[in-house]
Design a protein around this motif. Structure first.
Motif, short mmCIF file in Angstrom:
data_model
loop_
_atom_site.label_atom_id
_atom_site.label_comp_id
_atom_site.label_asym_id
_atom_site.label_seq_id
_atom_site.Cartn_x
_atom_site.Cartn_y
_atom_site.Cartn_z
N HIS A 138 1.13 12.29 7.22
CA HIS A 138 1.63 13.39 6.93
C HIS A 138 0.95 14.60 5.96
O HIS A 138 1.19 15.60 5.47
CB HIS A 138 2.67 12.51 5.59
CG HIS A 138 4.00 11.61 6.30
ND1 HIS A 138 4.44 12.34 7.15
CD2 HIS A 138 4.12 10.86 6.23
CE1 HIS A 138 5.23 11.54 7.60
NE2 HIS A 138 5.24 10.27 7.01
N ARG A 196 -1.49 8.03 0.96
CA ARG A 196 -0.73 8.64 2.15
C ARG A 196 -1.36 8.84 3.45
O ARG A 196 -2.11 8.34 3.70
CB ARG A 196 -1.29 10.18 1.40
CG ARG A 196 -1.22 9.57 0.27
CD ARG A 196 0.60 10.37 -0.08
NE ARG A 196 0.84 10.29 -1.63
CZ ARG A 196 2.17 11.01 -2.11
NH1 ARG A 196 2.89 11.42 -0.81
NH2 ARG A 196 3.17 11.23 -3.50
N ASN A 197 0.25 8.20 4.33
CA ASN A 197 0.31 8.74 5.15
C ASN A 197 -0.62 9.50 6.17
O ASN A 197 0.25 10.63 5.91
CB ASN A 197 1.22 7.71 5.97
CG ASN A 197 1.13 7.56 7.64
OD1 ASN A 197 0.03 8.12 8.46
ND2 ASN A 197 1.52 6.22 7.91
N ASP A 244 9.01 10.92 7.05
CA ASP A 244 8.57 10.74 6.37
C ASP A 244 9.36 10.20 4.98
O ASP A 244 10.46 10.38 4.65
CB ASP A 244 8.39 12.44 5.12
CG ASP A 244 8.05 12.49 3.93
OD1 ASP A 244 7.71 11.26 2.87
OD2 ASP A 244 7.63 13.59 3.46
N LYS A 268 7.17 8.96 13.62
CA LYS A 268 6.91 8.83 12.20
C LYS A 268 7.74 9.88 11.77
O LYS A 268 7.83 11.31 11.64
CB LYS A 268 5.28 9.26 11.88
CG LYS A 268 5.15 8.65 10.25
CD LYS A 268 5.51 7.37 9.82
CE LYS A 268 5.00 6.87 8.37
NZ LYS A 268 5.37 7.35 7.15
N GLN A 296 0.83 -1.48 0.00
CA GLN A 296 0.24 0.18 -0.08
C GLN A 296 0.67 0.97 -0.03
O GLN A 296 0.54 2.19 -0.40
CB GLN A 296 -0.80 -0.08 1.15
CG GLN A 296 -1.98 -1.08 1.10
CD GLN A 296 -3.26 -0.23 0.77
OE1 GLN A 296 -3.02 0.28 0.45
NE2 GLN A 296 -4.17 -0.85 -0.03
N PRO A 356 1.94 4.98 -4.60
CA PRO A 356 2.11 6.54 -4.61
C PRO A 356 3.02 6.63 -4.59
O PRO A 356 2.71 8.50 -4.92
CB PRO A 356 1.33 6.29 -3.08
CG PRO A 356 2.01 4.92 -2.74
CD PRO A 356 1.36 4.01 -3.77
N LEU A 375 -3.95 4.74 6.17
CA LEU A 375 -3.86 5.37 4.83
C LEU A 375 -4.23 6.27 3.78
O LEU A 375 -5.82 5.48 3.71
CB LEU A 375 -3.13 4.71 3.59
CG LEU A 375 -1.52 4.07 4.30
CD1 LEU A 375 -1.28 2.98 3.02
CD2 LEU A 375 0.00 5.04 4.68
#
Lengths: 600, 94
Positions: free
Chosen positions: B71, B67-68, A467, A465, A252, A563, B63
């Motif tokens: 962020h 996209r997480n 990026d 987290k 994902q 993505p 997500l």
């Protein structure tokens, strides 16, 4: 000695068949801890970095850490340190299960194996007594057959680490399998063992591990275990679905290297996921000795084509024999994983080599005359067949046994090997996870995920987290993770504990076990020392900084899907920062740095 | 509609269900969708992802269109019709 270490080294010379015991160099133990660090110190002191890995001059060290066999966290690891026949670098592969603790309980911190036996032998260790025994009758047997045979003739409770037919035939990514299903997997340590005609090490140990401050150790262990039992990753995620849960997460995220890294997502990922494994072949989870996490997968195949039972596959294997080859046949992957265990082969390099061969075939750089069969992406039968041929040393399997780099190079296309320093990537695309690209390029044993697992912060958000697309600051993270990992590997602790605990807990356990009073900063400096020591060996071996790079595909070909479509690795920007952070001038540790770490 | 993809231990909790569709309204966020998800299921599910203070657990991955949300705007990230929300309780490997 009552302080985590036994203070004993068993030295086994296969050439003159001697087994001698010598005192552990405690000055080195203080500076390099044990396990990976201490074995690396011994290896780099005793072995010329330029030796042929398959020569009798190469040595192989089995190393426990001062925490191996204690009950503090998941302390059941041992390391195998040697010069790698796959990469030419220093190799350090580690494994869990029950063999590592048994080795520690037999009374040794390190077993140094040197020379070469004239004919196949195995090493028997029983509570401080060691001898070599004939292994002619074991040669050719699979790992499970070998373990069963040794237990029948030596001791019913012995723990066995052995090679399979792949190690005997010097497949460059042969592994050493212990407890039938755990493996010191990467970099070809099993091939070195095979080159020495050493089939197995069998151990029976009934001693224990004394700690310097029992009360302090109990308190540290209690607190550490509580943290592991409370952290959502180590208390629930890993026990329930194991590492296989990553298939969907990484897919994902657009970082699942698919069809030899031609893309970053696999449209059939769900079919090879941990969730699907749990619905089909998974029977239960299983832990290594004393582990509260228990991430292991006990599986049984129920499929018209295949049968059998074993452990795994882990995430890396689901990827390498699956998505990397475009294969979505879960039963075939589980079966091929069992074959790798039986023949004794690293599943990551095996699957990556099949994937590379498939691309070479589809591009016309290999033909049916070479491979003996069509070899196209998505063909599960061909994947299984090539695994089998490699394990048996048959036909095209002999070339596949060289690994993807040498295979692709022989076809005039080394750029199609998804490797660094001739060792294949694990299951994360360096374009989608920038820090992992840096980590692959700078890992001391070639591309590897367990030298500095930046997937944890970049994708999983543990401990915080980051990026995955960002470049700035990744060098600092890479160094920190590499140094932490070096400490954990040296202490004898499982790396998976670091999802729930950190250096403060490892330091506390280490101090209570050994009686030392190191600070967290001192432990991190030891990690830096170990990493730099490995680097210095590689430089002497001729692995220069120009090899701190990634395949052209990762540097120049934009990800075509997912993505992060369009992404490439920004390695050059990160690498110069990394060298600065390490104190390496253009990739070479400066004299001041070497001196400051006590390595001069 | 918003398409929720369910993974990991959350899927096991829901009997193996892989996805759920939920209606999407003006002003919806990831957080409000999660609350609606729980209400529709009639069992506690959000605790697998977030704590009592509406903070994501360490290791939770959500997500939005891959996209997480860490962020983006975390649980306040706006959700629109047709979006895909993938829910992963904490897990790890290597």
């Amino acid at each position: 000695m009552g302080n985590g270490w036994h203070g004993k080294v068993l030295r086994v010379n296969l050439t003159d068949k001697s087994c001698t015991v010598e005192p552990l160099n405690m000055e080195w133990a203080a500076a390099f801890i044990g396990g990976r660090g201490l074995a690396s110190k011994y290896l780099t002191s005793e072995v010329d970095a330029t030796v042929d890995p398959f020569s009798s001059e190469n040595k192989m060290i089995l190393a426990t850490g001062p925490l191996t066999g204690t009950y503090g966290a998941a302390n059941g690891r041992y390391m195998v340190v040697t010069k790698s026949p796959l990469t030419g670098t220093i190799a350090c592969s580690n494994s869990g299960g029950y063999f590592p603790c048994e080795l520690k309980y037999a009374g040794y911190d390190l077993v140094i194996i040197e020379g070469k036996a004239e004919s196949p032998v195995y090493l028997k260790i029983k509570n401080g007594e060691a001898e070599l025994a004939d292994a002619g009758h074991l040669w050719g047997k699979t790992t499970a057959e070998t373990e069963d045979a040794i237990r029948a003739e030596f001791h019913g409770d012995a723990k066995v680490a052995c090679i399979g037919p792949a190690g005997e035939s010097l497949v460059r990514y042969a592994c050493i399998v212990n407890d039938k299903h755990r493996a010191a997997g990467r970099s070809g340590v099993g091939a070195v063992m095979g080159s020495k005609n050493l089939k197995a090490v069998a151990v029976r140990g009934t001693g224990g591990v004394a700690t310097a401050d029992n009360a302090a150790f109990r308190a540290a262990a209690r607190d550490t275990l509580k943290m592991l039992r409370q952290h959502p990753v180590t208390s629930e995620g890993l026990p329930a679905l194991g590492t296989a849960v990553l298939v969907n997460i990484i897919n994902q995220s657009g970082a699942l290297p698919t069809r030899n890294s031609q893309c970053g997502t696999f449209d059939k990922a769900e079919e090879i996921s941990g969730e699907r494994l749990a619905q089909t072949f998974l029977k239960r989870n299983k832990g290594c000795m004393g582990c509260v996490i228990a991430c292991g997968r006990v599986t049984r195949l129920a499929d018209p084509r295949f049968s059998g039972a074993g452990e795994g596959p882990e995430y890396e294997t689901l990827w390498s024999l699956g998505a990397a080859c475009g294969v979505s046949d879960l039963a075939a992957i589980v079966h091929a994983n069992y074959l790798c265990d039986e023949y004794g082969m690293d599943t990551i390099t095996m699957g990556s080599t099949v994937a590379c061969a498939m691309e070479l075939y589809e591009r016309g750089l290999l033909g049916d005359a070479d491979t003996g069969m069509p070899l196209k992406f998505g063909d599960a039968d061909a994947m299984v067949r090539l695994v089998e041929m490699t394990g048996k040393g048959e036909g095209f399997g002999v070339r596949a046994g060289l690994g993807s780099y040498r295979l692709a190079e022989s076809c005039g296309a080394p750029e199609l090997s998804m490797s660094v320093k001739k060792q294949e990537f694990p299951a994360y695309d360096g374009r989608a996870i920038q820090g992992m690209g840096l980590e692959y390029a700078t890992s001391n044993r070639g591309a590897c995920h367990v030298r500095g697992y930046l997937v944890s912060p970049e994708i999983l958000g543990v401990p915080e987290k980051l990026d995955p697309e960002a470049v700035a600051g990744k060098a600092v993270w890479a160094k920190a993770f590499q140094d932490v990992t070096a400490v954990v590997d040296s202490a004898g602790v499982c790396l998976f504990t670091t999802f729930g605990i950190g250096i403060p807990q490892v330091t506390r356990l280490f101090n209570a076990a050994t009686g030392f009073g190191y600070s967290d900063e001192q432990m991190m400096e030891i990690g830096d020392r170990i990493y730099t020591l490995e680097r210095l060996f590689n430089l002497k071996a001729g692995i220069d900084p120009s090899q701190d790079t990634l395949p052209k595909r990762i540097l120049e070909e934009p990800l075509p899907d997912g993505p992060l479509k369009g992404a490439v690795s920004h390695l050059p920007e990160m690498l110069s920062e990394y060298y600065d952070v390490r104190g390496w001038e253009k990739g070479i540790p400066t004299a001041a740095k070497v001196k400051s770490l006590g390595l001069a | 509609m918003v398409f929720l993809q369910i993974y990991g231990t959350l899927r096991m909790m829901l009997g193996g269900r892989e996805s759920v569709e939920l209606p999407c309204y003006e002003g919806d966020t990831v957080g409000s969708l999660l609350e609606r998800f729980q209400a529709e299921e009639r069992i506690a599910v959000t605790h697998k992802l977030i704590d009592d203070r509406r903070m994501l657990h360490t290791g939770t991955i959500i997500l939005l269109n891959r996209r997480n949300i860490l962020h983006l705007d975390k649980l306040e990230t706006p959700v629109r019709d047709g979006d895909v929300l993938a829910l992963f309780p904490p897990g790890a490997g290597g």
